[in-house]
Design an enzyme around this catalytic site. Structure first.
Site, PDB file in Angstrom:
ATOM      1  N   GLY A   8       0.820  -1.203   0.000  1.00 46.26           N
ATOM      2  CA  GLY A   8       0.000   0.000   0.000  1.00 46.26           C
ATOM      3  C   GLY A   8       0.850   1.248   0.000  1.00 46.26           C
ATOM      4  N   MET A  45       5.305   2.518   1.214  1.00 46.51           N
ATOM      5  CA  MET A  45       6.600   2.108   1.759  1.00 46.51           C
ATOM      6  C   MET A  45       7.345   3.312   2.286  1.00 46.51           C
ATOM      7  SD  MET A  45       8.755  -0.154   2.527  1.00 46.51           S
ATOM      8  CE  MET A  45      10.299   0.268   3.338  1.00 46.51           C
ATOM      9  N   GLU A  91       3.153   5.981   7.431  1.00 46.01           N
ATOM     10  CA  GLU A  91       4.489   6.051   6.834  1.00 46.01           C
ATOM     11  C   GLU A  91       5.353   7.105   7.506  1.00 46.01           C
ATOM     12  OE1 GLU A  91       5.154   3.606   5.026  1.00 46.01           O
ATOM     13  OE2 GLU A  91       3.066   3.004   4.861  1.00 46.01           O
ATOM     14  N   HIS A 142       7.000   6.071  10.706  1.00 39.92           N
ATOM     15  CA  HIS A 142       8.214   5.276  10.516  1.00 39.92           C
ATOM     16  C   HIS A 142       9.470   6.129  10.374  1.00 39.92           C
ATOM     17  CE1 HIS A 142       6.821   1.187  10.248  1.00 39.92           C
ATOM     18  NE2 HIS A 142       6.032   1.390   9.197  1.00 39.92           N
ATOM     19  N   GLU A 145       5.864  -2.424  12.500  1.00 39.32           N
ATOM     20  CA  GLU A 145       4.608  -2.197  11.784  1.00 39.32           C
ATOM     21  C   GLU A 145       3.427  -2.004  12.728  1.00 39.32           C
ATOM     22  OE1 GLU A 145       4.560  -1.403   8.851  1.00 39.32           O
ATOM     23  OE2 GLU A 145       6.488  -2.133   8.116  1.00 39.32           O
TER      24      GLU A 145
END
EC number: 3.4.11.-
Length: 894
Positions: free
Chosen positions: A322, A324, A359, A362, A381
């Site tokens: 979906g 990265m 995202e 992260h 995750e």
């Protein structure tokens, strides 16, 4: 990274999703290894030895966006990696996969020393394909503490396989265009250049891209030098980027395209990249508007500044995941980043906000601090999944999006984690070594259970204590790798500093949630005051093969409320446990308390918090499937719904009734269920007709808009004539005037599905034509799903056949189409037969699984286990409950 989820609930669709993914899309390759293992040479091991560590790479790549004389798209490149020797060794192992390395003086690489010593000569080089290594044997030994440089030149295929450095194609204004882009995660950097391709092998990357003039090159760092030149007779541009931060190879990102962008330059340069027309039409504006606030939220949440000079985000036509989280250049499927207010629904808008938040979370947790190995994927995750709701809530405070984690993650993963084939969040490091085993870690348990238990941890520690521990963890381990225990230690320090009282240490509590699979059902006996727990299994007769170090017992945080009327005991006082479902467990009560809760729902349901109304329904249905309470008790939780107007309880009920529909499609129960559901949903349909002034607009509330969709979907599917006339009328208006779609974006998925289901070949053919000509990915996705709603099996068979032709259905979408058709009661058998006929037999898969139990085969292993277990449980459940359900539904319709 964000996965793609499917909502199919059929007996075989979990298997279908696995089979089609592994065999049709062809993203994972199954290798049958010989039964006798090779000798224990270092190059036969899948993990790198602890002898060398990279310092920095100098990489130049030139992707060709036109095919060569052989019809192949390729890229050429060279790479120098400077590495440090930690102990004397006469062997270099470096990852390389599917690259044609150029011979240099008779060897596949060139070695030199950077210090005062002389580099040993190369004795032999070769490619070890099974472990994906370039092997370099030396005539002498590398010296500990010295720096060396390894140089390689290579050619790779710029394939359309969505892995490594690959190509994506699309059409714009009738012209076919090619994008060179990348997906290094988790083990594909080695497919782009030789590298030490493990998360703990952090390094700095100096990147130069050579590309056609007029195209744009992007990477993790900012472009610092652009030079026009001529190479091999071709006019090109050489773009050099600022060096990356010290990071893992899987976070490297590369793009060459003719895209453009919208930009915001406040504290941090933010750019949203996409196809020119998409940007010109304003489809990147929403992402641009929320990225800055979300970055600011996480800076405050972590108390750590954003560590990079810019934040690029790019929308790609072909992208496997979906999204990265490449550090500084985040990649998305187009449908997840672009938002068109004319075509996109509120669900599309929410998905864009939550995926961007996932995202960007992260950028700190995962990129700044990276877990040492893939056995703890869940922490990376799961954390991003949890805090994505917090970031989206900050950007869109009116949505109450934080509550939706209940439906989208907790209830969703309960269904998988209640199987005997589930698995713990963390695995042993030595059990996860091969690329297919690594891939298998990225599943619902890692994402959704990870998010759920971290939400629970934040709740019982309190958020101030939780973020205090996060801050010290991120500060201490910046630009380093960690293990999960490091986070527990920092949270424990925050607990100790604040005087927070816990029954055991953070590690002792969390080990029980992380190192054993499943979750408990907590049983509360209000007559005796006794509270107990046991491992919850959907099929209580299933055989547990996996042993637990904690005997399947958990340290469970309990919160609760009770009702007292006028301060005097009346016999109607109920107890409600797990407020707002902050704990990762289900709750059962004695029969008397269940009845009191049901009475409360009937008399005044708003006394019970809305999240817990959803909990009561979902817990009851699943406890009934596990034979803990009667199935009629679960059905009784839906009786009050004729008075319910909130989204979460309705969605919880409909998710569970969907299961009933799929189980009883071919039985007499089906019509009885239709009659009962129609009776319950009709007041909701009328409610939305009233508040939208006869469907002239949509409700203002975010979740009210969701529930309007529910009302139309179930009113139409259960045969409410007014609903069916409404949806077919809208669809017919669109067919009559194709350049004007009168259907509101929120309602399109449901209306398309309803109209195609009740229509024939004309409606389907029109939907297909609109799908093939759709210029917006979100609209194409809605039509792609709706085309699977047809009742005509000839149309469904045609649609299945299209999945074999990439010119009809993109490779990345073939799995989705098959699963959509398998979710349609009229398509279940067709989809199953299609997979068996065209790809593989169930008997072969079962035998394959048995023969290769030690090897595994990517994410298909867990999917197959779960599908087999679910199918057995479903067959047994139908046989045991059909008569009781029939009698109850007949009594309700009398």
């Amino acid at each position: 990274m964000v996965r793609i989820h499917f909502s199919a609930m059929c007996i075989g669709c979990t298997f279908l999703g696995m089979a089609s993914l592994a065999t049709i899309v062809g993203l994972w390759t199954v290798q049958l290894l010989p039964s006798t293992g090779p000798p224990a040479e270092p190059w036969n091991e899948h993990r790198l030895p602890d002898t060398l560590v990279p310092d920095y790479y100098n990489i130049t790549l030139w992707p060709r966006l036109q095919p060569n004389i052989h019809g192949l798209f390729v890229f050429t490149g060279n790479s120098s990696v400077v590495f440090k020797c930690l102990r004397e060794i006469d062997l270099i192992l470096i990852h390389s996969n599917k690259l044609n390395l150029t011979s240099i003086d008779g060897y596949l690489a060139k070695l030199s020393a950077l210090g005062t010593s002389v580099a040993p000569s190369i004795q032999k080089t070769w490619m070890q394909e099974t472990t994906q290594y370039l092997v370099i044997q030396l005539k002498g030994k590398l010296k500990a503490g010295e720096l060396y440089e390894l140089y390689t030149e290579f050619v790779g295929e710029l394939a359309d396989d969505l892995a490594g450095f690959y190509r994506s194609e699309y059409e714009e204004n009738g012209e076919k265009k090619t994008v060179a882009t990348s997906q290094m995660h988790p083990t594909h950097a080695r497919k782009t250049f030789p590298c030490f391709d493990e998360p703990a092998m952090r390094a700095v990357f100096y990147i130069t891209l050579i590309h056609d003039r007029g195209t744009v090159a992007l990477s993790n760092g900012m472009e610092i030098v652009k030079v026009d030149t001529v190479l091999d007779g071709q006019p090109v541009t050489m773009t050099t980027f600022e060096p990356t931060k010290n990071m893992s190879s899987y976070l490297l990102a590369l793009v060459v395209s003719d895209y453009t962008n919208v930009t915001s330059a406040n504290d941090t340069l933010i750019r949203i990249w996409a196809r020119k027309k998409a940007i010109e039409d304003g489809h990147g504006d929403y992402a641009l508007n929320i990225t800055g606030p979300i970055l600011k939220f996480f800076e405050n949440y972590y108390s750590v500044p954003y560590p990079l000079s810019k934040s690029d985000q790019i929308a790609l036509p072909d992208f496997y995941f979906g999204a990265m989280e490449n550090w500084g250049l985040v990649m998305y499927r187009e449908t997840n980043l672009l938002y068109d207010p004319v075509i996109s629904s509120n669900a599309n808008k929410e998905r864009t906000a939550t995926i961007i938040a996932h995202e960007l979370a992260h950028m700190w947790f995962g990129n700044l601090v990276t877990l040492k190995w893939w056995n703890e994927v869940w922490l990376n995750e799961g954390f991003a999944s949890y805090v994505s709701y917090l970031g989206a809530d900050f950007a869109e405070p009116s949505w109450n999006v934080k509550d939706l984690i209940i439906l989208k993650d907790i209830h969703r993963v309960f269904a998988v984690d209640a199987l005997a084939s589930s698995h713990p969040l963390s695995s042993n490091e030595e059990d996860i070594i091969k690329p297919e085993q690594i891939t298998e870690q990225f599943d619902t348990v890692s994402y959704s259970k990870g998010a759920s238990v971290l939400r629970m941890l934040s709740d019982f520690l309190t958020e101030p204590v939780f973020v205090q521990g996060l801050n010290t963890y991120l500060t201490m381990f910046a630009y380093q790798n960690t293990i999960g225990e490091d986070l527990w230690n920092h949270l424990q320090t925050a607990v100790d500093k604040t005087g927070t009282v816990l029954p055991l240490s953070v590690k002792e509590i969390m080990d029980r949630w992380v190192l054993q699979m499943g979750f408990p059902v907590v049983t509360v006996n209000t007559m005796t005051g006794q509270v107990s727990q046991m491992h919850f299994l959907l099929d209580p007769e299933s055989s547990l093969q996996r042993q637990s170090p904690f005997n399947y017992e958990w340290i469970v945080p309990i919160n609760w409320m009770k009702a007292e009327f006028y301060g005097v005991a009346t016999g109607n006082e109920w107890v409600l446990v797990n407020l707002n479902i902050t704990g990762y467990y289900r709750v059962n009560y004695d029969t008397e308390n269940w009845e009191r809760l049901l009475n409360q729902l009937t008399e005044n349901h708003e006394v019970v918090p809305v999240i817990n109304r959803a909990q009561i329904v979902d817990d009851a249905f699943n406890l009934a499937r596990a034979k803990i309470i009667p199935v009629t008790l679960a059905l009784k939780t839906t009786k009050y719904l004729s008075e319910e107007r909130e989204y979460m309880p309705w969605q919880s009920a409909l998710n569970n009734l969907d299961y009933f529909y799929l189980m009883f499609t071919q039985t007499d129960v089906y019509e009885l269920l239709q009659n009962y559901t129609r009776k319950q949903v009709t007041p909701l349909f009328e409610h939305f007709k009233t508040i939208t002034e006869d469907w002239s607009h949509v409700p203002t509330g975010h979740t009210d808009q969701y529930n309007q969709v529910n009302a139309i979907r179930f009113a139409c599917s259960t045969g409410v004539d007014e609903c069916q006339n409404l949806t077919t009328g809208w669809y017919r208006q669109w067919m009559d005037q194709t350049n004007h779609n009168p259907i509101h974006p929120n309602l399109r998925s449901t209306v398309y599905c309803s109209a195609i289901a009740s229509g024939g070949a004309d409606e389907w053919d029109f939907g297909w034509q609109m799908f093939k000509t759709a210029t917006i990915g979100i609209e194409a996705d809605k039509l792609m799903s709706a085309l699977a709603c047809a009742k005509d099996t000839t149309l469904l068979e045609r649609y299945l056949g299209y999945t074999l032709d990439a010119s009809m259905i993109r490779k990345q979408d073939a799995t989705s189409v098959i699963v959509y058709i398998a979710s349609n009661p009229d398509g279940q058998t067709l989809a199953w037969d299609f997979v068996r006929k065209n790809w593989i037999t169930a008997k072969f898969l079962l035998q394959f699984k048995s023969d290769n139990a030690e090897i595994g085969f990517g994410s298909g292993t867990a999917a197959l286990e779960q599908a087999i277990e679910k199918t057995k449980a479903n067959i047994k459940w139908v046989a045991e409950n059909q008569r009781e359900i029939t009698d109850w539904l007949m009594a309700e319709s009398a």
